[in-house]
Design an enzyme around this catalytic site. Structure first.
Site, PDB file in Angstrom:
ATOM      1  N   HIS A  15       0.823  -1.219   0.000  1.00  0.00           N
ATOM      2  CA  HIS A  15       0.000   0.000   0.000  1.00  0.00           C
ATOM      3  C   HIS A  15       0.854   1.263   0.000  1.00  0.00           C
ATOM      4  O   HIS A  15       2.042   1.244   0.324  1.00  0.00           O
ATOM      5  CB  HIS A  15      -0.925   0.001   1.218  1.00  0.00           C
ATOM      6  CG  HIS A  15      -0.162   0.013   2.522  1.00  0.00           C
ATOM      7  ND1 HIS A  15       0.424   1.152   3.026  1.00  0.00           N
ATOM      8  CD2 HIS A  15       0.130  -0.974   3.384  1.00  0.00           C
ATOM      9  CE1 HIS A  15       1.026   0.870   4.162  1.00  0.00           C
ATOM     10  NE2 HIS A  15       0.867  -0.429   4.401  1.00  0.00           N
ATOM     11  N   GLU A  21      -2.837  -6.489   7.960  1.00  0.00           N
ATOM     12  CA  GLU A  21      -1.531  -6.478   8.619  1.00  0.00           C
ATOM     13  C   GLU A  21      -1.626  -7.161   9.983  1.00  0.00           C
ATOM     14  O   GLU A  21      -2.709  -7.344  10.530  1.00  0.00           O
ATOM     15  CB  GLU A  21      -1.050  -5.026   8.772  1.00  0.00           C
ATOM     16  CG  GLU A  21       0.321  -4.849   9.397  1.00  0.00           C
ATOM     17  CD  GLU A  21       1.449  -5.516   8.629  1.00  0.00           C
ATOM     18  OE1 GLU A  21       1.624  -6.740   8.795  1.00  0.00           O
ATOM     19  OE2 GLU A  21       2.160  -4.819   7.891  1.00  0.00           O
TER      20      GLU A  21
END
Length: 181
Positions: free
Chosen positions: A14, A87
């Site tokens: 990202h 995550e």
């Protein structure tokens, strides 16, 4: 066996968040991209036109979703979210200096390394074709992928770096296609 690991695929980390800029642990905090992160996502997405990506899968956290949306707009593809690609949950360590992390320990209120690995592999097991796919997720996701496919010391991708994981018989190689920033 994870079906994804029968095919070559692309991985994109990202774009930048405020936590990345400050080098602090973000974990499962659902932070958006900052201004630079949005620009990174746009720049890297424009370069994805050069690759035969057929599907996009991503973590549902805002930073990964926004990066995937930039890619989807360029490639004219839908995005499929996989919650298990989020995550690692760093618990009480979220918001602390990233340099202080002990990745081999279970943080207070967070996931153990093995629990994170198991969850991430379960998420990767949900990724289907058409192939090749692009996975937009996090450095931790990349760590699990590298550990499973090649082992060795982890090479942390920069924000919006795009890597191509190439399967050749029973051997995997990885090369950076679009450098991150």
């Amino acid at each position: 066996m994870i079906p994804l690991f029968e095919h070559s695929f692309y991985f994109m980390r990202h774009g930048r968040t405020d936590a990345n800029a400050r080098d602090i642990v973000c974990g499962q905090l659902d932070l958006p991209l900052d201004e630079e992160g949005r620009a990174q996502a746009t720049r890297s997405a424009a370069r994805l036109m050069d690759y035969p990506i057929a599907a996009i899968w991503c973590s549902p956290l805002k930073r990964a979703r926004a990066t995937a949306e930039a890619a989807a707009a360029v490639l004219n593809l839908e995005i499929r979210e996989v919650p298990d690609l989020m995550e690692r949950d760093w618990g009480k360590l979220d918001g602390t200096d990233r340099a202080d992390l002990d990745r081999d320990a279970t943080p207070p209120g967070g996931e153990s390394p093995e629990d994170f690995r198991t969850r991430t592999l379960r998420g990767l097991g949900q990724v289907e074709g058409p192939h090749p796919v692009l996975i937009v997720a996090h450095a931790g996701t990349s760590r699990v992928i590298q550990g499973e496919l090649t082992g060795g010391d982890f090479d942390r991708p920069l924000n919006t770096e795009v890597r191509h994981w190439i399967k050749d018989e029973d051997r995997w190689t990885c090369r950076t296609l679009i450098p991150g920033s």
